[in-house]
Design a protein around this motif. Structure first.
Motif, mmCIF file in Angstrom:
data_model
loop_
_atom_site.group_PDB
_atom_site.id
_atom_site.type_symbol
_atom_site.label_atom_id
_atom_site.label_comp_id
_atom_site.label_asym_id
_atom_site.label_seq_id
_atom_site.Cartn_x
_atom_site.Cartn_y
_atom_site.Cartn_z
ATOM 1 N N CYS A 182 8.916 3.233 24.301
ATOM 2 C CA CYS A 182 9.375 2.993 22.593
ATOM 3 C C CYS A 182 10.812 1.894 23.059
ATOM 4 C CB CYS A 182 8.913 4.363 22.520
ATOM 5 S SG CYS A 182 10.480 4.071 20.663
ATOM 6 N N ALA A 184 12.964 2.511 20.705
ATOM 7 C CA ALA A 184 14.221 3.650 20.168
ATOM 8 C C ALA A 184 14.804 5.063 21.317
ATOM 9 C CB ALA A 184 13.404 5.179 19.221
ATOM 10 N N CYS A 187 13.214 8.492 23.105
ATOM 11 C CA CYS A 187 12.211 9.116 22.664
ATOM 12 C C CYS A 187 11.118 10.039 23.943
ATOM 13 C CB CYS A 187 10.646 7.948 22.698
ATOM 14 S SG CYS A 187 9.557 7.639 22.051
ATOM 15 N N CYS A 224 4.588 3.615 17.920
ATOM 16 C CA CYS A 224 5.703 4.527 18.341
ATOM 17 C C CYS A 224 5.139 5.108 16.748
ATOM 18 C CB CYS A 224 6.722 5.028 18.585
ATOM 19 S SG CYS A 224 7.703 6.596 18.801
ATOM 20 N N HIS A 227 8.741 7.091 15.547
ATOM 21 C CA HIS A 227 10.114 5.780 15.700
ATOM 22 C C HIS A 227 9.112 4.719 14.583
ATOM 23 C CE1 HIS A 227 11.458 7.623 18.975
ATOM 24 N NE2 HIS A 227 12.036 8.963 18.001
#
Ligand SMILES: [Zn+2]
Length: 382
Positions: A182, A184, A187, A224, A227
Protein backbone atom coordinates in the motif's frame (compact mmCIF):
# COMPACT_ATOMS: atom_id res chain seq x y z
CA UNK A 1 -12.56 1.37 32.68
CA UNK A 2 -13.36 -1.31 35.18
CA UNK A 3 -10.49 -3.68 35.59
CA UNK A 4 -12.58 -6.76 34.78
CA UNK A 5 -13.84 -5.21 31.55
CA UNK A 6 -10.32 -4.44 30.40
CA UNK A 7 -9.34 -8.06 31.08
CA UNK A 8 -12.27 -9.30 29.00
CA UNK A 9 -11.25 -6.96 26.17
CA UNK A 10 -7.69 -8.33 26.37
CA UNK A 11 -9.05 -11.88 26.13
CA UNK A 12 -11.16 -10.85 23.12
CA UNK A 13 -8.18 -9.12 21.52
CA UNK A 14 -6.26 -12.40 21.58
CA UNK A 15 -8.99 -13.85 19.30
CA UNK A 16 -8.91 -11.13 16.67
CA UNK A 17 -7.06 -11.71 13.43
CA UNK A 18 -7.07 -10.64 9.81
CA UNK A 19 -4.75 -13.54 8.92
CA UNK A 20 -6.43 -15.47 6.07
CA UNK A 21 -4.91 -18.76 7.30
CA UNK A 22 -6.38 -18.53 10.80
CA UNK A 23 -9.68 -16.55 10.75
CA UNK A 24 -12.78 -18.76 11.12
CA UNK A 25 -15.61 -16.25 10.62
CA UNK A 26 -16.15 -12.64 9.55
CA UNK A 27 -18.14 -10.08 11.50
CA UNK A 28 -19.17 -6.45 11.20
CA UNK A 29 -18.03 -5.10 14.57
CA UNK A 30 -20.48 -2.17 14.41
CA UNK A 31 -23.35 -4.68 14.20
CA UNK A 32 -22.43 -7.02 17.05
CA UNK A 33 -21.75 -4.24 19.58
CA UNK A 34 -25.46 -3.29 19.23
CA UNK A 35 -26.94 -6.69 20.19
CA UNK A 36 -28.48 -5.11 23.30
CA UNK A 37 -31.05 -7.93 23.63
CA UNK A 38 -28.25 -10.28 24.74
CA UNK A 39 -27.64 -8.44 28.00
CA UNK A 40 -30.29 -5.72 28.21
CA UNK A 41 -27.50 -3.19 28.66
CA UNK A 42 -26.28 -0.05 26.90
CA UNK A 43 -27.13 0.59 23.20
CA UNK A 44 -23.57 -0.40 22.26
CA UNK A 45 -21.00 -2.48 24.13
CA UNK A 46 -17.70 -3.82 22.89
CA UNK A 47 -17.88 -6.71 25.35
CA UNK A 48 -20.66 -8.27 23.20
CA UNK A 49 -17.98 -9.23 20.71
CA UNK A 50 -16.85 -11.70 23.38
CA UNK A 51 -20.25 -13.43 23.27
CA UNK A 52 -19.84 -13.85 19.54
CA UNK A 53 -16.28 -15.17 19.89
CA UNK A 54 -17.49 -17.68 22.49
CA UNK A 55 -20.42 -18.73 20.29
CA UNK A 56 -18.10 -19.29 17.33
CA UNK A 57 -15.88 -21.49 19.49
CA UNK A 58 -18.90 -23.57 20.52
CA UNK A 59 -20.13 -23.71 16.92
CA UNK A 60 -16.90 -25.34 15.73
CA UNK A 61 -16.31 -27.08 19.10
CA UNK A 62 -12.75 -25.84 19.21
CA UNK A 63 -10.51 -23.83 21.57
CA UNK A 64 -8.89 -20.50 20.65
CA UNK A 65 -10.94 -19.80 17.54
CA UNK A 66 -10.12 -16.38 16.00
CA UNK A 67 -12.54 -14.06 14.22
CA UNK A 68 -11.98 -11.48 11.44
CA UNK A 69 -13.69 -8.25 12.50
CA UNK A 70 -14.36 -5.42 10.08
CA UNK A 71 -15.44 -2.02 11.40
CA UNK A 72 -16.61 1.11 9.60
CA UNK A 73 -14.37 4.04 10.55
CA UNK A 74 -17.33 5.76 12.25
CA UNK A 75 -17.26 3.19 15.06
CA UNK A 76 -14.06 4.76 16.41
CA UNK A 77 -16.02 7.93 17.20
CA UNK A 78 -19.38 6.28 18.05
CA UNK A 79 -20.45 7.87 21.35
CA UNK A 80 -22.72 4.92 22.16
CA UNK A 81 -19.46 3.21 23.14
CA UNK A 82 -17.61 4.39 26.24
CA UNK A 83 -14.53 6.53 25.65
CA UNK A 84 -12.38 3.60 26.74
CA UNK A 85 -14.11 1.25 24.32
CA UNK A 86 -13.54 3.75 21.50
CA UNK A 87 -9.89 3.92 22.49
CA UNK A 88 -9.65 0.12 22.38
CA UNK A 89 -11.28 -0.01 18.92
CA UNK A 90 -8.78 2.58 17.69
CA UNK A 91 -5.88 0.60 19.12
CA UNK A 92 -7.14 -2.64 17.54
CA UNK A 93 -7.39 -0.79 14.22
CA UNK A 94 -3.92 0.75 14.50
CA UNK A 95 -2.40 -2.60 15.45
CA UNK A 96 -4.11 -4.37 12.54
CA UNK A 97 -6.11 -6.63 14.91
CA UNK A 98 -9.27 -5.55 13.11
CA UNK A 99 -9.87 -4.07 9.68
CA UNK A 100 -11.23 -0.54 9.50
CA UNK A 101 -12.86 0.71 6.31
CA UNK A 102 -14.24 4.16 5.40
CA UNK A 103 -17.57 2.59 4.38
CA UNK A 104 -18.60 -0.97 5.08
CA UNK A 105 -20.52 -1.58 1.83
CA UNK A 106 -20.25 -5.37 1.31
CA UNK A 107 -16.67 -5.74 2.58
CA UNK A 108 -17.70 -8.37 5.18
CA UNK A 109 -19.26 -10.49 2.42
CA UNK A 110 -16.24 -9.93 0.18
CA UNK A 111 -13.84 -11.18 2.89
CA UNK A 112 -16.10 -14.18 3.53
CA UNK A 113 -16.19 -15.05 -0.17
CA UNK A 114 -12.45 -14.63 -0.76
CA UNK A 115 -11.51 -16.65 2.35
CA UNK A 116 -14.37 -19.19 2.34
CA UNK A 117 -15.62 -18.20 5.80
CA UNK A 118 -19.08 -17.91 7.33
CA UNK A 119 -20.48 -14.40 7.93
CA UNK A 120 -21.56 -13.85 11.52
CA UNK A 121 -24.60 -11.59 11.12
CA UNK A 122 -28.29 -11.25 11.88
CA UNK A 123 -28.80 -9.56 8.52
CA UNK A 124 -30.14 -11.62 5.62
CA UNK A 125 -27.97 -9.54 3.27
CA UNK A 126 -30.83 -9.44 0.75
CA UNK A 127 -29.61 -6.17 -0.76
CA UNK A 128 -26.34 -7.86 -1.81
CA UNK A 129 -27.96 -11.01 -3.17
CA UNK A 130 -27.33 -10.04 -6.80
CA UNK A 131 -23.62 -9.53 -6.23
CA UNK A 132 -23.20 -12.37 -3.68
CA UNK A 133 -25.77 -15.04 -4.56
CA UNK A 134 -24.18 -17.50 -2.12
CA UNK A 135 -25.73 -15.65 0.84
CA UNK A 136 -28.81 -17.84 0.28
CA UNK A 137 -26.82 -21.07 0.70
CA UNK A 138 -27.20 -22.96 4.01
CA UNK A 139 -24.59 -22.19 6.64
CA UNK A 140 -23.00 -19.17 4.93
CA UNK A 141 -24.70 -16.67 7.26
CA UNK A 142 -24.74 -17.45 10.99
CA UNK A 143 -26.86 -15.36 13.36
CA UNK A 144 -26.12 -14.90 17.06
CA UNK A 145 -29.26 -15.75 19.04
CA UNK A 146 -30.07 -16.19 22.73
CA UNK A 147 -29.87 -19.73 23.95
CA UNK A 148 -30.02 -21.58 27.25
CA UNK A 149 -26.31 -22.37 27.27
CA UNK A 150 -25.36 -18.80 26.29
CA UNK A 151 -25.74 -17.05 22.93
CA UNK A 152 -25.37 -19.44 19.98
CA UNK A 153 -24.77 -19.16 16.25
CA UNK A 154 -27.59 -20.47 14.09
CA UNK A 155 -27.60 -20.78 10.29
CA UNK A 156 -29.94 -18.23 8.65
CA UNK A 157 -30.78 -20.67 5.86
CA UNK A 158 -31.48 -24.39 6.11
CA UNK A 159 -32.55 -26.50 9.07
CA UNK A 160 -29.36 -26.15 11.08
CA UNK A 161 -27.65 -29.13 9.46
CA UNK A 162 -23.86 -28.90 9.55
CA UNK A 163 -22.74 -27.10 6.41
CA UNK A 164 -19.61 -28.43 4.71
CA UNK A 165 -16.59 -26.11 4.78
CA UNK A 166 -16.46 -23.70 1.87
CA UNK A 167 -13.20 -23.25 -0.06
CA UNK A 168 -11.68 -19.88 -0.86
CA UNK A 169 -13.03 -18.40 -4.08
CA UNK A 170 -10.73 -18.75 -7.14
CA UNK A 171 -10.25 -14.96 -7.00
CA UNK A 172 -9.36 -15.25 -3.31
CA UNK A 173 -6.73 -17.88 -4.13
CA UNK A 174 -5.22 -15.62 -6.79
CA UNK A 175 -5.15 -12.54 -4.54
CA UNK A 176 -3.67 -14.48 -1.63
CA UNK A 177 -0.91 -15.90 -3.81
CA UNK A 178 0.70 -12.44 -4.00
CA UNK A 179 2.22 -9.96 -1.55
CA UNK A 180 0.67 -6.48 -1.78
CA UNK A 181 2.04 -3.07 -0.96
CA UNK A 182 0.00 0.00 0.00
CA UNK A 183 1.41 3.44 -0.91
CA UNK A 184 -0.04 4.96 2.28
CA UNK A 185 2.70 5.50 4.88
CA UNK A 186 2.60 3.11 7.83
CA UNK A 187 -0.13 0.86 6.42
CA UNK A 188 -0.28 -1.95 9.00
CA UNK A 189 -1.93 -4.43 6.60
CA UNK A 190 0.12 -3.95 3.43
CA UNK A 191 3.18 -2.09 4.68
CA UNK A 192 6.71 -3.17 5.43
CA UNK A 193 7.26 -1.05 8.52
CA UNK A 194 8.39 2.03 6.63
CA UNK A 195 11.69 3.71 7.35
CA UNK A 196 13.58 1.62 9.95
CA UNK A 197 15.42 4.78 11.06
CA UNK A 198 12.21 6.59 11.87
CA UNK A 199 11.67 7.10 15.63
CA UNK A 200 8.21 5.56 15.16
CA UNK A 201 9.41 2.53 13.22
CA UNK A 202 8.92 0.06 16.05
CA UNK A 203 5.74 1.47 17.50
CA UNK A 204 3.33 -0.31 15.18
CA UNK A 205 2.79 -3.95 14.39
CA UNK A 206 2.80 -4.87 10.72
CA UNK A 207 1.15 -7.88 9.14
CA UNK A 208 3.85 -10.20 7.87
CA UNK A 209 3.64 -10.77 4.09
CA UNK A 210 2.29 -14.29 4.65
CA UNK A 211 -0.49 -13.00 6.93
CA UNK A 212 -1.69 -10.05 4.82
CA UNK A 213 -5.51 -9.75 4.76
CA UNK A 214 -7.30 -10.16 1.42
CA UNK A 215 -7.28 -6.96 -0.68
CA UNK A 216 -10.55 -5.23 -1.46
CA UNK A 217 -11.53 -5.13 -5.13
CA UNK A 218 -12.51 -1.73 -6.49
CA UNK A 219 -13.35 -1.60 -10.20
CA UNK A 220 -11.52 -4.90 -10.50
CA UNK A 221 -8.30 -3.58 -8.95
CA UNK A 222 -6.80 -4.83 -5.64
CA UNK A 223 -7.21 -1.93 -3.21
CA UNK A 224 -6.26 -1.27 0.43
CA UNK A 225 -9.52 -1.60 2.40
CA UNK A 226 -8.42 1.01 4.93
CA UNK A 227 -6.79 3.65 2.73
CA UNK A 228 -8.62 3.13 -0.57
CA UNK A 229 -5.27 3.21 -2.39
CA UNK A 230 -4.49 0.91 -5.30
CA UNK A 231 -2.20 -1.90 -4.08
CA UNK A 232 1.00 -2.82 -5.86
CA UNK A 233 1.91 -6.47 -6.48
CA UNK A 234 5.38 -6.94 -4.97
CA UNK A 235 5.83 -10.65 -5.61
CA UNK A 236 4.75 -14.17 -4.78
CA UNK A 237 3.51 -14.84 -1.27
CA UNK A 238 5.25 -17.68 0.58
CA UNK A 239 2.96 -20.70 0.86
CA UNK A 240 1.37 -21.58 4.22
CA UNK A 241 -0.09 -24.73 5.70
CA UNK A 242 -2.39 -24.74 8.73
CA UNK A 243 -1.78 -27.31 11.47
CA UNK A 244 -3.73 -28.11 14.63
CA UNK A 245 -2.60 -29.05 18.11
CA UNK A 246 -4.94 -31.78 19.38
CA UNK A 247 -4.67 -32.92 22.98
CA UNK A 248 -6.77 -35.82 24.27
CA UNK A 249 -9.24 -35.38 21.42
CA UNK A 250 -9.63 -31.60 21.75
CA UNK A 251 -8.23 -29.11 19.23
CA UNK A 252 -6.49 -26.52 21.36
CA UNK A 253 -4.96 -24.29 18.75
CA UNK A 254 -4.37 -23.87 15.04
CA UNK A 255 -1.19 -22.36 13.70
CA UNK A 256 0.24 -21.55 10.30
CA UNK A 257 3.59 -22.78 9.04
CA UNK A 258 4.96 -20.73 6.16
CA UNK A 259 7.87 -21.26 3.80
CA UNK A 260 9.26 -18.16 5.44
CA UNK A 261 9.40 -19.43 8.98
CA UNK A 262 9.59 -22.86 10.66
CA UNK A 263 7.46 -23.29 13.80
CA UNK A 264 8.61 -24.99 17.01
CA UNK A 265 6.02 -26.81 19.14
CA UNK A 266 6.76 -27.87 22.69
CA UNK A 267 6.11 -27.39 26.38
CA UNK A 268 7.47 -23.83 26.33
CA UNK A 269 9.51 -22.98 23.21
CA UNK A 270 12.17 -20.35 23.69
CA UNK A 271 11.92 -16.97 22.03
CA UNK A 272 8.16 -16.71 22.43
CA UNK A 273 7.31 -17.38 18.78
CA UNK A 274 6.64 -21.11 19.03
CA UNK A 275 3.50 -22.98 20.04
CA UNK A 276 3.42 -23.46 23.82
CA UNK A 277 1.57 -26.54 25.04
CA UNK A 278 2.45 -26.42 28.76
CA UNK A 279 -0.90 -25.11 30.02
CA UNK A 280 -2.79 -28.03 28.45
CA UNK A 281 -0.59 -30.92 29.54
CA UNK A 282 -0.88 -33.48 32.32
CA UNK A 283 2.06 -33.74 34.76
CA UNK A 284 3.38 -36.86 32.99
CA UNK A 285 3.17 -35.20 29.57
CA UNK A 286 4.92 -32.10 30.94
CA UNK A 287 7.80 -34.25 32.15
CA UNK A 288 8.15 -36.02 28.80
CA UNK A 289 7.75 -33.12 26.39
CA UNK A 290 10.76 -30.84 25.92
CA UNK A 291 10.48 -27.05 25.96
CA UNK A 292 11.01 -27.17 22.20
CA UNK A 293 9.99 -30.69 21.08
CA UNK A 294 9.36 -30.74 17.32
CA UNK A 295 9.90 -28.28 14.50
CA UNK A 296 7.72 -27.96 11.40
CA UNK A 297 9.25 -26.77 8.14
CA UNK A 298 7.32 -26.08 4.93
CA UNK A 299 9.31 -26.37 1.71
CA UNK A 300 8.18 -27.02 -1.84
CA UNK A 301 4.64 -27.80 -0.67
CA UNK A 302 5.85 -30.47 1.76
CA UNK A 303 5.84 -30.31 5.54
CA UNK A 304 8.85 -31.78 7.25
CA UNK A 305 8.75 -32.55 10.94
CA UNK A 306 12.05 -32.58 12.79
CA UNK A 307 12.47 -33.87 16.33
CA UNK A 308 14.47 -31.51 18.55
CA UNK A 309 13.50 -33.11 21.88
CA UNK A 310 15.27 -35.08 24.59
CA UNK A 311 12.84 -38.02 24.62
CA UNK A 312 11.85 -38.26 20.98
CA UNK A 313 8.47 -38.32 19.28
CA UNK A 314 6.55 -40.39 16.77
CA UNK A 315 4.52 -40.30 13.59
CA UNK A 316 1.22 -42.10 13.24
CA UNK A 317 0.83 -42.68 9.49
CA UNK A 318 -2.70 -41.92 8.31
CA UNK A 319 -3.64 -41.02 11.91
CA UNK A 320 -3.49 -44.74 12.71
CA UNK A 321 -4.13 -45.86 16.29
CA UNK A 322 -2.06 -49.00 15.59
CA UNK A 323 1.09 -48.88 17.75
CA UNK A 324 2.84 -51.29 15.35
CA UNK A 325 2.57 -48.69 12.57
CA UNK A 326 3.96 -45.87 14.71
CA UNK A 327 7.27 -44.51 13.45
CA UNK A 328 9.72 -43.32 16.08
CA UNK A 329 11.56 -40.05 15.58
CA UNK A 330 14.69 -39.56 17.66
CA UNK A 331 16.38 -36.24 18.29
CA UNK A 332 17.52 -34.53 15.06
CA UNK A 333 15.69 -37.07 12.90
CA UNK A 334 13.18 -35.65 10.44
CA UNK A 335 10.49 -36.93 8.12
CA UNK A 336 8.08 -35.56 5.50
CA UNK A 337 4.57 -35.50 6.90
CA UNK A 338 2.04 -37.35 4.70
CA UNK A 339 -1.35 -35.67 4.17
CA UNK A 340 -3.06 -37.69 6.92
CA UNK A 341 -0.04 -38.31 9.14
CA UNK A 342 -0.16 -37.17 12.73
CA UNK A 343 2.82 -36.27 14.90
CA UNK A 344 2.72 -37.64 18.44
CA UNK A 345 4.73 -35.74 21.05
CA UNK A 346 3.35 -37.90 23.86
CA UNK A 347 0.34 -40.22 24.09
CA UNK A 348 -2.71 -38.10 23.18
CA UNK A 349 -0.65 -35.00 22.33
CA UNK A 350 -0.82 -34.64 18.56
CA UNK A 351 -0.15 -32.23 15.73
CA UNK A 352 -1.54 -32.69 12.23
CA UNK A 353 -3.03 -30.79 9.31
CA UNK A 354 -6.18 -28.95 10.43
CA UNK A 355 -8.21 -30.44 7.58
CA UNK A 356 -7.77 -33.88 9.22
CA UNK A 357 -10.24 -33.21 12.00
CA UNK A 358 -13.80 -32.22 11.09
CA UNK A 359 -14.67 -31.19 14.63
CA UNK A 360 -12.67 -29.55 17.39
CA UNK A 361 -14.01 -32.14 19.85
CA UNK A 362 -14.94 -29.74 22.63
CA UNK A 363 -18.57 -28.69 23.06
CA UNK A 364 -17.72 -26.17 25.80
CA UNK A 365 -14.49 -24.36 24.88
CA UNK A 366 -13.01 -21.91 27.34
CA UNK A 367 -14.80 -18.55 27.38
CA UNK A 368 -13.22 -15.14 26.81
CA UNK A 369 -15.87 -13.76 29.16
CA UNK A 370 -14.35 -15.40 32.23
CA UNK A 371 -13.55 -12.09 33.90
CA UNK A 372 -16.79 -10.33 32.91
CA UNK A 373 -18.35 -8.50 35.88
CA UNK A 374 -21.60 -10.31 36.61
CA UNK A 375 -23.55 -7.19 37.55
CA UNK A 376 -22.66 -5.16 34.48
CA UNK A 377 -23.03 -8.14 32.24
CA UNK A 378 -25.32 -11.11 32.53
CA UNK A 379 -25.42 -13.68 29.74
CA UNK A 380 -28.97 -14.64 28.80
CA UNK A 381 -30.15 -18.02 30.01
CA UNK A 382 -27.71 -18.46 32.88
ZN1 LIG B 1 -3.18 0.79 3.28
Amino acid sequence: MRFEVSKVLDAIEARLTTDPALARGVVDLSEVVRYADLDGGRPASLVRLGLLVDALGRYVAEENVPVYAVAPRGLISDTDLTSNERMVVRRWADDGKIEVVPQLDDRVLEVAELLGLPVLTRDREDHFRDRRPWVTEPGRLLALVSNQGGPALVARVGRGEAAPPVPRSPLGERLLARVWSCPAPNCTSYGSGGDPDSPFADMRTYASPVAQPPPMLRAGAPTCPRHGERLRDVGARPATEVLSVRIDGVIRQRFAVSEEKPVVVGRAPEGGSGIMLGQWLTDDARKWISRGHVQFILRGGEITVQDISTNGSGIRPGNSADDEARITLKRDESRVLGADDVVELYAGVNVGRSALWATGGNVQPESVMGEAPTMAFRPVGR
